[in-house]
Scaffold this active site. Structure first.
Site, short mmCIF file in Angstrom:
data_model
loop_
_atom_site.label_atom_id
_atom_site.label_comp_id
_atom_site.label_asym_id
_atom_site.label_seq_id
_atom_site.Cartn_x
_atom_site.Cartn_y
_atom_site.Cartn_z
N GLY A 189 0.81 -1.21 -0.02
CA GLY A 189 0.03 0.24 0.00
C GLY A 189 0.91 1.20 -0.19
O GLY A 189 2.18 1.20 -0.33
N TYR A 191 -13.08 13.10 25.67
CA TYR A 191 -13.15 12.25 24.95
C TYR A 191 -14.70 11.72 24.67
O TYR A 191 -15.17 11.58 23.21
CB TYR A 191 -12.42 11.12 25.53
CG TYR A 191 -12.30 9.67 24.74
CD1 TYR A 191 -11.37 9.61 23.63
CD2 TYR A 191 -13.06 8.59 24.64
CE1 TYR A 191 -11.12 8.52 22.93
CE2 TYR A 191 -12.86 7.66 24.00
CZ TYR A 191 -11.91 7.40 23.06
OH TYR A 191 -11.86 6.06 22.30
N1 NAD Z 1 -8.47 0.62 21.95
C1 NAD Z 1 -9.73 0.90 22.57
O1 NAD Z 1 -10.14 0.14 23.29
C2 NAD Z 1 -10.69 1.76 21.72
C3 NAD Z 1 -12.30 1.84 22.24
C4 NAD Z 1 -13.08 2.75 21.48
C5 NAD Z 1 -12.51 3.45 20.62
N2 NAD Z 1 -11.41 3.42 20.11
C6 NAD Z 1 -10.93 4.30 19.29
O2 NAD Z 1 -10.39 3.72 18.02
C7 NAD Z 1 -9.44 4.41 17.47
C8 NAD Z 1 -8.06 3.73 17.36
O3 NAD Z 1 -7.95 3.45 18.52
P1 NAD Z 1 -6.41 2.47 19.02
O4 NAD Z 1 -6.79 1.73 20.35
O5 NAD Z 1 -6.07 1.74 17.75
O6 NAD Z 1 -5.44 3.69 19.58
P2 NAD Z 1 -3.97 3.68 19.06
O7 NAD Z 1 -3.39 4.79 20.05
O8 NAD Z 1 -3.10 2.21 19.25
O9 NAD Z 1 -3.55 4.10 17.61
C9 NAD Z 1 -4.21 5.41 17.32
C10 NAD Z 1 -3.36 5.89 15.95
O10 NAD Z 1 -3.85 7.23 15.62
C11 NAD Z 1 -2.73 7.94 15.06
N3 NAD Z 1 -2.93 9.25 15.57
C12 NAD Z 1 -3.17 9.98 16.61
N4 NAD Z 1 -3.42 11.41 16.46
C13 NAD Z 1 -3.31 11.53 15.20
C14 NAD Z 1 -3.44 12.51 14.22
N5 NAD Z 1 -3.73 13.85 14.75
N6 NAD Z 1 -3.30 12.48 12.95
C15 NAD Z 1 -3.41 11.14 12.35
N7 NAD Z 1 -3.10 10.24 12.86
C16 NAD Z 1 -3.18 10.15 14.51
C17 NAD Z 1 -1.50 7.21 16.02
O11 NAD Z 1 -0.01 7.81 15.27
C18 NAD Z 1 -1.80 6.04 16.03
O12 NAD Z 1 -1.31 4.98 14.87
C19 NAD Z 1 -9.22 5.60 18.15
O13 NAD Z 1 -10.13 6.67 17.43
C20 NAD Z 1 -9.73 5.42 19.50
O14 NAD Z 1 -10.53 6.38 20.19
C21 NAD Z 1 -10.38 2.52 20.87
#
Ligand code: NAD
Length: 279
Positions: free
Chosen positions: A57, A186
């Site tokens: 990709g 959040y």
């Molecule tokens: N892990 C959980 O339990 C959970 C639960 C509910 C929702 N979420 C949501 O799922 C999504 C992914 O979560 P995750 O657990 O994989 O988180 P993670 O922290 O592992 O990954 C987040 C990713 O977003 C990128 N990122 C952060 N700020 C950014 C920006 N300004 N521009 C571009 N990229 C950016 C980071 O570099 C990272 O690659 C998020 O929106 C999170 O809020 C996660």
């Protein structure tokens, strides 16, 4: 473990924000296995490049909270691919990045409240998150999640509108529905994403563009790795008594991206082990 390859997304171009790790990287891998061309956009361009290389990709540096940066990158993507079938607005933060002290404080108050209530029937300790939140912390949370989802959707539509087809998947959270006592910003951002999802689903139905949300429960990723004792509380409040794994969310994304969900728009799918049972 990815078991099946059904070519559900053959000849589709999929852009995933925050795709360098966690849920985004797993979604990208599942989409790739279903035949999609993958574009990853992330602030961590080194890791995004690594994943993109694995998936044949392309990765771009993109800060989803920066409107101009988003516009420029989508313009490059339009020139290079002239096609976009799937957008996953997944990039996110939890507000505790480099702030273990905040998490520890919240846990301390939680334990104190439980102790006070069981001993005296009254609570004297308080989270006081909202009263002490800075403008910067509030704005950053809204900027990454809510502004980022809007900026990327707006630019994606400049490609999808001409195709008269597309699937947009927005990453919400159970906390957008239940609220979280230590994360008003959040929870507000995620609730906003669910409202934006419904409004754009209505608006874009006439263009054959579907918009849905996934509201994950607690999933094991880097984002939740520092939660410490909070994990115990979440597990005990979850009927399945565990956190989810990234594949639990990736399969929901495959469904929403594929034709198998062609009558689904404006909906929220919530893989959460039973943590919350209504939307
Ligand atoms: N892990 C959980 O339990 C959970 C639960 C509910 C929702 N979420 C949501 O799922 C999504 C992914 O979560 P995750 O657990 O994989 O988180 P993670 O922290 O592992 O990954 C987040 C990713 O977003 C990128 N990122 C952060 N700020 C950014 C920006 N300004 N521009 C571009 N990229 C950016 C980071 O570099 C990272 O690659 C998020 O929106 C999170 O809020 C996660």
């Amino acid at each position: 473990m990815i078991e099946l390859c059904m070519d559900r997304l053959k000849n589709k171009v999929a852009l995933i924000t925050g795709g360098s790790r966690g849920l985004g990287a797993s979604i990208a891998k599942h989409f790739f296995n279903e035949g999609a061309k993958i574009i990853l956009c992330d602030i961590d361009i080194k890791k995004a490049n690594e994943i993109a290389n694995e998936l044949n990709g392309k990765a771009y540096f993109m800060d989803v909270s920066d409107s101009k940066n988003v516009e420029d990158i989508f313009s490059n993507i339009k020139s290079e691919f002239n096609q976009l079938d799937i957008l996953v607005n997944n990039a996110g933060i939890n507000g505790f990045e480099n702030r273990q002290d905040l998490l520890d404080d919240r846990m301390k108050v939680n334990n104190l409240q439980n102790k006070e209530f069981s001993e005296t029937g009254k609570i004297n300790s308080h989270f006081d998150v909202t009263v002490s939140m800075t403008d910067d912390d509030w704005h950053k949370m809204i900027a990454v999640h809510l502004n980022g989802t809007f900026f990327c959707t707006r630019e994606a539509l400049k490609i999808m509108n001409n195709q008269e087809s597309g699937s947009i998947i927005n990453m919400g959270s159970v906390l957008g529905t239940t609220g979280g006592p230590s994360s008003p910003h959040y929870s507000a951002a995620k609730a906003g994403i669910l409202g934006f999802t419904r409004a754009t689903a209505r608006e874009l139905a006439s263009r054959n563009i579907r918009v849905n949300a996934i509201a994950p429960g607690y999933i094991d990723t880097d984002m939740t790795s520092s939660l410490g004792d909070v994990k115990k509380i979440v597990k005990s409040a979850t009927p399945m008594k565990r956190f989810g794994v990234v594949e639990d969310i990736a399969w929901a994304a495959v469904y929403l991206a594929s034709q198998e969900s062609k009558f689904v728009t404006g909906q929220t799918i919530s893989p959460n082990g039973g943590f919350v049972m209504s939307q």
